[in-house]
Design a protein around this motif. Structure first.
Motif, PDB file in Angstrom:
ATOM      1  N   ALA A 158       0.827  -1.214   0.000  1.00 40.69           N
ATOM      2  CA  ALA A 158       0.000   0.000   0.000  1.00 40.69           C
ATOM      3  C   ALA A 158       0.856   1.257   0.000  1.00 40.69           C
ATOM      4  O   ALA A 158       0.343   2.352  -0.245  1.00 40.69           O
ATOM      5  N   GLY A 159       2.148   1.119   0.300  1.00 38.02           N
ATOM      6  CA  GLY A 159       3.043   2.266   0.265  1.00 38.02           C
ATOM      7  C   GLY A 159       3.410   2.827   1.617  1.00 38.02           C
ATOM      8  O   GLY A 159       3.828   3.986   1.718  1.00 38.02           O
ATOM      9  N   LYS A 160       3.322   2.018   2.680  1.00 40.48           N
ATOM     10  CA  LYS A 160       3.619   2.513   4.030  1.00 40.48           C
ATOM     11  C   LYS A 160       5.093   2.897   4.174  1.00 40.48           C
ATOM     12  O   LYS A 160       5.415   3.954   4.717  1.00 40.48           O
ATOM     13  N   THR A 161       5.981   2.020   3.722  1.00 44.19           N
ATOM     14  CA  THR A 161       7.414   2.293   3.865  1.00 44.19           C
ATOM     15  C   THR A 161       7.833   3.504   3.035  1.00 44.19           C
ATOM     16  O   THR A 161       8.610   4.350   3.498  1.00 44.19           O
ATOM     17  N   SER A 162       7.322   3.607   1.810  1.00 42.21           N
ATOM     18  CA  SER A 162       7.640   4.773   0.965  1.00 42.21           C
ATOM     19  C   SER A 162       7.092   6.051   1.584  1.00 42.21           C
ATOM     20  O   SER A 162       7.732   7.115   1.514  1.00 42.21           O
ATOM     21  N   LEU A 163       5.911   5.965   2.200  1.00 47.11           N
ATOM     22  CA  LEU A 163       5.337   7.130   2.871  1.00 47.11           C
ATOM     23  C   LEU A 163       6.206   7.547   4.051  1.00 47.11           C
ATOM     24  O   LEU A 163       6.454   8.744   4.267  1.00 47.11           O
ATOM     25  N   ALA A 164       6.693   6.568   4.828  1.00 50.76           N
ATOM     26  CA  ALA A 164       7.568   6.886   5.957  1.00 50.76           C
ATOM     27  C   ALA A 164       8.823   7.603   5.470  1.00 50.76           C
ATOM     28  O   ALA A 164       9.276   8.579   6.078  1.00 50.76           O
ATOM     29  N   GLU A 165       9.398   7.129   4.364  1.00 52.36           N
ATOM     30  CA  GLU A 165      10.586   7.777   3.797  1.00 52.36           C
ATOM     31  C   GLU A 165      10.289   9.216   3.401  1.00 52.36           C
ATOM     32  O   GLU A 165      11.091  10.129   3.643  1.00 52.36           O
ATOM     33  N   ALA A 166       9.131   9.423   2.763  1.00 55.08           N
ATOM     34  CA  ALA A 166       8.764  10.769   2.319  1.00 55.08           C
ATOM     35  C   ALA A 166       8.587  11.711   3.503  1.00 55.08           C
ATOM     36  O   ALA A 166       9.002  12.877   3.450  1.00 55.08           O
ATOM     37  N   LEU A 167       7.994  11.209   4.588  1.00 57.06           N
ATOM     38  CA  LEU A 167       7.813  12.043   5.783  1.00 57.06           C
ATOM     39  C   LEU A 167       9.151  12.391   6.418  1.00 57.06           C
ATOM     40  O   LEU A 167       9.391  13.540   6.812  1.00 57.06           O
ATOM     41  N   LEU A 168      10.041  11.394   6.532  1.00 61.81           N
ATOM     42  CA  LEU A 168      11.366  11.655   7.102  1.00 61.81           C
ATOM     43  C   LEU A 168      12.125  12.693   6.270  1.00 61.81           C
ATOM     44  O   LEU A 168      12.791  13.588   6.810  1.00 61.81           O
ATOM     45  N   TRP A 169      12.014  12.568   4.955  1.00 62.12           N
ATOM     46  CA  TRP A 169      12.737  13.485   4.072  1.00 62.12           C
ATOM     47  C   TRP A 169      12.173  14.905   4.172  1.00 62.12           C
ATOM     48  O   TRP A 169      12.922  15.874   4.331  1.00 62.12           O
ATOM     49  N   LYS A 170      10.838  15.035   4.091  1.00 61.21           N
ATOM     50  CA  LYS A 170      10.225  16.363   4.163  1.00 61.21           C
ATOM     51  C   LYS A 170      10.505  17.038   5.498  1.00 61.21           C
ATOM     52  O   LYS A 170      10.620  18.261   5.594  1.00 61.21           O
ATOM     53  N   ALA A 171      10.608  16.226   6.573  1.00 61.60           N
ATOM     54  CA  ALA A 171      10.875  16.791   7.901  1.00 61.60           C
ATOM     55  C   ALA A 171      12.360  17.087   8.105  1.00 61.60           C
ATOM     56  O   ALA A 171      12.737  17.659   9.136  1.00 61.60           O
TER      57      ALA A 171
END
Length: 695
Positions: free
Chosen positions: A32-45
Motif C-alpha cells: 500500500a506504500g507505508k514504507t515509501s510514505l515513511a521515507e517521504a515524511l522523514l525526508w520532508k521533515a
C-alpha cells in the motif's frame, strides 16, 4: 551484516514538551506504500538527506537483509523526526496478514493509527481489519490514501467506498488537485484559494468537517447554527474529542513518489493529531482476572514510571532489546525498574531511540517517547516496567492475537544440534506473539506453529541466515485437537514388583466435556485418604501427560473436565511414578469410553479475485468443505469472497487460486474455531496414529 550504528549521548527528551509529541503507526495491507510514505515524511521533515526506495533496498525502515531481498516489510520499524518544534515517533509495520504478531502490538504504542490504503488497489481486507482493531483498542484513526498519482485512479469513488465500509465519519481533510499532482487543505482553508479540486470542493469539504466536529459540543453546535461557521483555530478541543470517540476519521491524500500531499500530511500530524495527553489513555489494569480494575496512567513525567514493552528483538550485536512506550514518569540511564511482578529491579544501563537500525543513546525518556533498553534478560513482550514495587500487579489489557494453526516439524540437519536449535527457536518465538513452539511427545518432534506460509518461511530464513542453523522440515502439520462428547469413567491399577521396593497406585476418575474453548479442569473429590493428598499432584501430572499425548489420534485433548474420585495406595510401594502411570492410563480408558472425537481448525477465508472468476472459486471452496458467507466489492473489477473452510483443505491453496484466476487472486486466512472432523477423516487420522505407534 553490519553492526548497528550507535550514536553518542544526546539530550533528546530532556526539555521537550509533552504537548509537542506525536505517536503514529502506519498500518494496512502490503504494497500500500507505508514504507515509501515513511521515507517521504522523514525526508520532508529533514530527518534524512534523501528518500530511500524499497526497490533499491535503501529505506530507513526495511533494513533487514530478508526485507531487502524480498522487497517487503517483515518487522515493525521505529522512526522519528522533528518538524516545526513537534517530535513525531513513527512506526512502520508489515502489511502481510501472516505478520500480525509484528503489526498489532504497534497499536499499543501510539495515540493514532494511520490506515494506509492504496488508490491503485482500493480497500483490501487488511485495511478493514486494521480499522476494526484500532477501533477496538480506542486508537484515534486517520486514513491515508497513497499513490494518488496512479493513472486512472478513481479517488472520489474510493472515498465513497471508504464511507460505505467504515462510516460517514470518514471525511477528507484535504483534497487532490490537478489529477493528484497537488493536495489542497480543507480544514484551515475555509474557501478555495488555489486551483480547483479533482472532486468535491474546499468549501464543501470544510463545511462537512466543521459540522462533524461541532456535533460533539452543544455550545459549538449553537454557534455554528447562529453564525454559519466557526474558526478552525477554536475547534481544537472538540476536534480531539471527535477523534478520541471515533466521531471523525480524517482522510488524507498522498503520493510518496511525487511528494504531493506529504507536507499537508505533516501539518495534519502536527496540528490535528493528539499529543499523549489528548489521546485515549492506555488500557492498564491493576489486579488479576475478574478482580482486575482499570488504572489510569497520566502522561506526567514527575509521576512514578509506567512503561509497556511492545516489541522484543534478539540483535546479534546489541543482544536482547526491549522496545517500549513510556506512558507515565521518566526513565533515565540510571533508573531502577521492575519487570512486571519481578521482585528484583534492574538498572537501566543504556537507553536508545531508534531510527530503523540506527541506535541513538538518549539520557531520558518521558511520556509519549518510544525507546529501547538493551541487555536485560528479564524483558519480555507485553511486560510492564515500573519503578515502584507496589505496582507489580499492573498490566495492559491483552491483545487478542490470531491463533497460529499452520505447523511445521523442524529438526537439525546435524546430530548434536538439538539443544542449539531449541534455544534459537525459543528466542525467535519470544519475539513474535503469533509463533508457538510445541513438542509432540507421540512423534518426539518439535513443531512450530505460525499464521501462514510466509510466517514460517520467514522463520526458516532467520534460522539459517541469521543464526546459521541448518534444519530439515517436514510437511505442515494441522493443529488437530481431541475432545469427548459424553461423560465416562476410567480406572487403572498400576502394580510393579521387580524385587525390593515395588510400585503401586490405583486411580478412578471421571471425564466430562466442557464448552469449546474452555480448556482443562482438574477436580479432586477423593475421600478418606484413598489417595494420599501428597500424591494428588502426581495424578494431575499423569492426566496432563495423557492429554498432551492424545488418545485417539495423537493430538492434545482439550475442553475436558477430569474428576478424580477414588483410588488405592500402598504404604510402602506407592510412589509418584506409580500414580502418574495409573492416572495416564485411567484417563486414556475414560476418553475412549466418552465418545471421543477429533477437532479440526476452521478458518475464515477472504479471497480477492476478478469478478469473472467467482464461480470457479466458490465451486472449488464447496469441494473443499467450505461455506461461502458473502461477497464484498473491492477495487474495480474485483470481488472479495468471505467463507469458512477446514484448514486441512487449504494446503498450498495459493497454487490452486493461481490456476483459477491466472495469478490474479490472493487470499488471507484467520483462525475461527474448532469443529469435529467427519467420521471418515477421524478414522484415517486414528489409523495413521496407530501405524506411528506400532512403528
Amino acid at each position: 551484516m553490519k553492526a548497528p550504528h550507535v550514536a553518542g549521548g544526546s539530550a533528546v527528551g530532556t526539555h521537550r514538551d509533552i504537548a509537542a509529541r506525536r505517536t503514529l503507526a502506519l498500518v494496512g495491507p502490503g504494497a500500500a506504500g507505508k514504507t515509501s510514505l515513511a521515507e517521504a515524511l522523514l525526508w520532508k521533515a529533514g530527518a534524512i538527506g534523501a528518500p530511500g526506495s524499497v526497490e533499491k533496498g535503501n529505506t530507513s525502515s526495511d533494513h533487514d537483509p530478508l526485507e531487502k531481498r524480498w522487497l517487503r516489510s517483515l518487522n515493525t520499524s521505529l522512526l522519528h523526526f522533528e518538524h516545526r518544534g513537534v517530535h513525531t515517533h513513527l512506526i512502520d509495520t508489515p502489511g502481510a496478514p501472516d505478520l500480525l504478531g509484528q503489526s498489532l502490538p504497534a497499536l499499543e504504542a501510539v495515540e493514532t493509527a494511520a490506515i494506509v490504503i492504496s488508490a491503485a488497489t482500493g480497500i483490501e481486507p487488511m485495511a478493514a481489519r486494521m480499522m476494526e482493531w484500532a477501533k477496538q483498542r480506542e486508537r484515534d484513526r486517520i486514513i491515508v490514501i497513497t499513490k494518488i498519482d496512479t493513472q486512472g485512479a478513481d479517488l472520489q469513488g474510493l472515498v465513497a467506498q471508504i464511507q460505505a465500509a467504515f462510516g460517514r465519519e470518514c471525511l477528507p481533510v484535504n483534497l487532490p488537485s490537478q489529477r493528484g499532482e497537488r493536495v489542497l487543505d480543507c480544514f484551515w482553508n475555509m474557501k478555495a484559494d488555489g486551483p480547483p479540486t479533482d472532486f468535491s470542493s474546499v468549501e464543501q469539504a470544510h463545511r462537512a468537517l466543521v459540522e462533524q466536529v461541532v456535533e460533539v459540543d452543544a455550545a459549538f453546535v449553537e454557534r455554528y447554527l447562529n453564525d454559519g461557521d466557526v474558526a478552525p483555530q477554536e475547534l481544537h478541543a472538540p476536534l480531539e474529542q471527535a477523534l478520541r470517540e471515533g466521531h471523525l476519521v480524517p482522510i488524507c491524500f498522498v503520493s510518496a513518489r511525487t511528494g504531493a500531499g506529504v507536507t499537508e500530511l505533516l501539518e495534519v500530524i502536527e496540528r490535528l493529531l493528539p499529543d499523549p495527553s489528548e489521546g485515549n489513555p492506555p488500557a492498564f489494569l491493576e489486579g488479576e482476572g475478574e478482580q482486575a480494575k482499570p488504572l489510569e496512567a497520566l502522561p506526567d513525567p514527575a509521576l512514578h514510571v509506567l512503561a509497556h514493552v511492545f516489541k522484543v528483538t534478539q540483535d546479534p550485536y546489541v543482544g536482547k532489546m526491549g522496545v517500549l512506550r513510556v506512558h507515565q514518569g521518566t526513565i533515565t540511564r540510571d533508573s531502577q525498574l521492575y519487570v512486571g511482578d519481578g521482585r528484583r529491579p534492574f538498572k537501566v544501563g543504556h537507553l536508545f531511540m531508534l531510527q530503523g537500525k540506527e541506535l541513538t543513546e538518549v539520557v531520558r525518556a518521558v511520556p509519549g517517547d518510544l525507546c529501547a533498553i538493551a541487555k536485560v534478560e528479564e524483558l519480555h513482550f507485553d511486560a510492564v516496567l515500573h519503578d515502584a514495587a507496589e505496582d507489580s500487579h499492573i498490566h495492559l489489557k491483552p491483545l487478542e492475537f490470531p491463533v497460529p494453526v499452520h505447523g511445521l516439524a523442524i529438526e537439525p540437519k546435524r546430530r548434536g544440534d538439538e539443544q542449539r536449535l531449541h534455544d534459537i527457536l525459543h528466542k525467535l518465538v519470544s519475539e513474535d506473539p503469533c509463533l508457538r513452539l510445541e513438542h509432540v511427545a507421540s512423534t518426539n518432534e518439535s513443531v512450530v506453529y505460525g499464521l501462514g506460509e510466509l510466517h514460517l518461511r520467514t522463520l526458516l530464513e532467520r534460522l539459517t541466515e541469521v543464526h546459521g542453523c541448518q534444519v530439515n522440515t517436514r510437511p505442515p502439520r494441522i493443529a488437530y485437537r481431541e475432545t469427548v462428547m459424553a461423560a465416562a469413567e476410567g480406572h487403572h491399577r498400576h502394580k510393579k514388583q521387580t524385587g525390593g521396593a515395588g510400585q503401586f497406585g490405583e486411580v478412578f476418575l471421571r471425564v466430562e466435556p466442557l464448552p469449546r474453548g474452555s480448556g482443562f479442569q482438574f477436580v479432586d473429590e477423593v475421600k478418606g485418604g484413598a489417595i494420599p493428598h501428597n500424591f494428588i499432584p502426581a495424578v494431575e501430572k499423569g492426566v496432563r501427560l495423557a492429554m498432551e499425548q492424545g488418545v485417539v489420534a495423537g493430538y492434545p485433548v482439550v475442553d475436558l473436565k477430569v474428576v478424580v474420585y477414588d483410588g488405592k495406595h500402598h504404604t510402602v510401594d506407592s510412589k509418584e511414578i506409580a500414580f502418574i502411570t495409573a492416572a495416564r492410563k485411567a484417563l486414556a480408558a475414560a476418553v475412549q469410553a466418552a465418545r471421543p472425537c477429533v477437532l479440526e481448525p476452521i478458518v475464515d477465508v477472504e479471497i480477492t479475485a476478478p469478478e469473472q472468476n467467482m464461480g470457479d472459486i466458490t465451486g472449488d471452496l464447496a469441494a473443499r468443505r467450505g461455506q461461502v458467507s458473502g461477497t464484498q466489492s473491492g477495487a474495480t473489477g474485483a470481488l472479495t469472497v468471505l467463507a469458512q473452510a477446514p484448514l486441512s483443505e487449504l494446503a498450498s491453496y495459493q497454487s490452486r487460486l493461481n490456476s483459477l484466476t491466472g495469478g490474479q487472486g490472493r487470499y488471507t486466512l484467520s483462525f475461527s474455531h474448532y469443529e469435529p472432523v467427519p467420521p471418515t477423516v477421524q478414522a484415517q487420522l486414528a489409523s495413521q496414529h496407530k501405524v506411528r505407534d506400532e512403528g
